[in-house]
Scaffold this motif. Sequence first.
Motif, PDB file in Angstrom:
ATOM      1  N   PHE A 157       0.804  -1.216   0.000  1.00 35.75           N
ATOM      2  CA  PHE A 157       0.000   0.000   0.000  1.00 35.75           C
ATOM      3  C   PHE A 157       0.842   1.273   0.000  1.00 35.75           C
ATOM      4  CE2 PHE A 157      -2.645  -3.357   1.627  1.00 35.75           C
ATOM      5  CZ  PHE A 157      -3.895  -3.103   1.083  1.00 35.75           C
ATOM      6  N   ASP A 158       2.124   1.153  -0.337  1.00 33.14           N
ATOM      7  CA  ASP A 158       3.018   2.315  -0.308  1.00 33.14           C
ATOM      8  C   ASP A 158       2.516   3.470  -1.166  1.00 33.14           C
ATOM      9  OD1 ASP A 158       4.697   1.114   1.489  1.00 33.14           O
ATOM     10  OD2 ASP A 158       6.254   0.579   0.037  1.00 33.14           O
ATOM     11  N   ASP A 159       1.964   3.186  -2.326  1.00 34.79           N
ATOM     12  CA  ASP A 159       1.517   4.235  -3.245  1.00 34.79           C
ATOM     13  C   ASP A 159      -0.008   4.278  -3.370  1.00 34.79           C
ATOM     14  OD1 ASP A 159       4.175   5.048  -3.948  1.00 34.79           O
ATOM     15  OD2 ASP A 159       4.329   3.258  -5.196  1.00 34.79           O
ATOM     16  N   PHE A 160      -0.682   3.648  -2.429  1.00 32.34           N
ATOM     17  CA  PHE A 160      -2.135   3.549  -2.523  1.00 32.34           C
ATOM     18  C   PHE A 160      -2.827   4.900  -2.340  1.00 32.34           C
ATOM     19  CE2 PHE A 160      -6.330   2.367  -0.650  1.00 32.34           C
ATOM     20  CZ  PHE A 160      -6.813   1.632  -1.713  1.00 32.34           C
ATOM     21  N   GLY A 161      -2.336   5.712  -1.410  1.00 34.61           N
ATOM     22  CA  GLY A 161      -2.932   7.029  -1.183  1.00 34.61           C
ATOM     23  C   GLY A 161      -2.839   7.918  -2.412  1.00 34.61           C
ATOM     24  N   GLY A 171      -2.588   1.109  -7.237  1.00 29.62           N
ATOM     25  CA  GLY A 171      -3.873   0.523  -6.893  1.00 29.62           C
ATOM     26  C   GLY A 171      -3.887  -0.974  -7.160  1.00 29.62           C
ATOM     27  N   PHE A 172      -5.058  -1.552  -7.049  1.00 29.43           N
ATOM     28  CA  PHE A 172      -5.244  -2.981  -7.276  1.00 29.43           C
ATOM     29  C   PHE A 172      -6.327  -3.191  -8.320  1.00 29.43           C
ATOM     30  CE2 PHE A 172      -3.648  -2.486  -3.021  1.00 29.43           C
ATOM     31  CZ  PHE A 172      -2.798  -3.556  -2.807  1.00 29.43           C
ATOM     32  N   MET A 183     -11.417   1.214  -8.053  1.00 25.11           N
ATOM     33  CA  MET A 183     -11.930   1.489  -6.714  1.00 25.11           C
ATOM     34  C   MET A 183     -12.535   0.244  -6.071  1.00 25.11           C
ATOM     35  SD  MET A 183     -11.830   4.191  -4.794  1.00 25.11           S
ATOM     36  CE  MET A 183     -11.812   5.606  -5.911  1.00 25.11           C
ATOM     37  N   ASN A 184     -13.164  -0.589  -6.880  1.00 22.63           N
ATOM     38  CA  ASN A 184     -13.776  -1.804  -6.355  1.00 22.63           C
ATOM     39  C   ASN A 184     -12.725  -2.679  -5.686  1.00 22.63           C
ATOM     40  OD1 ASN A 184     -14.869  -4.578  -6.335  1.00 22.63           O
ATOM     41  ND2 ASN A 184     -16.610  -3.692  -7.407  1.00 22.63           N
ATOM     42  N   ALA A 185     -11.613  -2.887  -6.371  1.00 19.77           N
ATOM     43  CA  ALA A 185     -10.543  -3.723  -5.814  1.00 19.77           C
ATOM     44  C   ALA A 185      -9.825  -3.022  -4.678  1.00 19.77           C
ATOM     45  CB  ALA A 185      -9.551  -4.092  -6.919  1.00 19.77           C
ATOM     46  N   GLY A 186      -9.649  -1.708  -4.799  1.00 20.62           N
ATOM     47  CA  GLY A 186      -8.925  -0.958  -3.780  1.00 20.62           C
ATOM     48  C   GLY A 186      -9.577  -1.013  -2.419  1.00 20.62           C
TER      49      GLY A 186
END
Length: 390
Positions: A37-41, A313-314, A354-357
């Motif tokens: 999640f390092d770059d998730f924000g 993201g994912f 967004m769904n996966a995130g």
Amino acid sequence: MPQHISGEMRMTDNEEYQIQDQSVEIRKLLAEMDQLFDDFGAWLGGQKDAESGGFYYAASSRRMLGGAPDIESTAQALNILERCGWLAEVSAEMKDGCIRFFQSRQEASSGYFYDENPLMREDEVMVARAISYSLNALRKLGGQPLHALPYEAQQAPSYMSSPEDYLTWLKSVELTNSWRGCDRLSTSSVYVKQVETASRRAEFAQTAFDFFANNQDPLTGLWGEGSYYVRISGTFKLHIFYDHFGMTLPREERIYQSILYALRHEEAVDMCYIRNPIHLLSYMKLSISPEDLREIIAITLANMKRLLRADGGFSRELAHSPSAPNVAQVKEGEYYPGMPKAVHIGGGEVEGDMNAGTQALLIRSVCYQLAGQKAPPLTNGPMFIGMKRN
């Protein structure tokens, strides 16, 4: 073997060491999960639309003809902000913009919340989910719907006319694909919760619980047809119904064994296949051995890594982020009668969505919970809340 001392069971030193080793391994796995999640924000910040107050599903959504922020993605973004502890940092102006976004999506005559894409209205699951998403989001933000909800506005589905009509509808729902079928069954709780009197509401709910009990597989604890992951996903959908009314799932131990089988023997090609078993475990609150928990978290981490994308993201699926998540429950080679038309909200690219995130973040939180810990806060928040990035 455990030794008997004063009539009580006591672990041997070897068993204690084994538990400690498992605990150390679990901490290492959770720390490795944090790094995903390092770059998730930064990715989340890129989905914000200042003009509408909403959030896009994915980066490709901005480039689509007619692409727009949607109800589910915006509500999921707020869930992410809340789960990360970032919602309190959001400005009052931005919160007001989000409130206006959801309020603008409610139709005055019916009380339903609709996206701009007209095909969304034809998907009963999306329509029901939009009510829950919008109401929960408005509650988080301190807002209110502007109009009466569908049941009060006498716009609820016809099957809500009576418990007898409701049972007839429940029996009509196909479970040839457990995930889709149980999703349809579960979303009816949105309307059951709107029934005015407590006694009448309880009558509708009990009708559903009796129906569910009669259709559960006593061997697996699952409902309907499909692979283990498909049936576990269907069971997860029904757990939402049970949870809405404070009820526990029947045959939880059977469900647990089915979850272990799926994790060990099937490929998780969808983020939902990773999230749904984990979420079910947290809901059931069973006693999980350290050995099982380490294995569960290790498999979950390995599966999540395959869905992490370069943008931070994912993706919902291994191949890509599905452009129309409303029909992504039924995979290639699977079938469900009467599937709605695809509601395209993304470009179907290999990117975060967004769904996966929102699911990935929930998985992280639940894995910490199962390990008896609280997930540490993510420090790299989105720029729109003014947090400094490392």
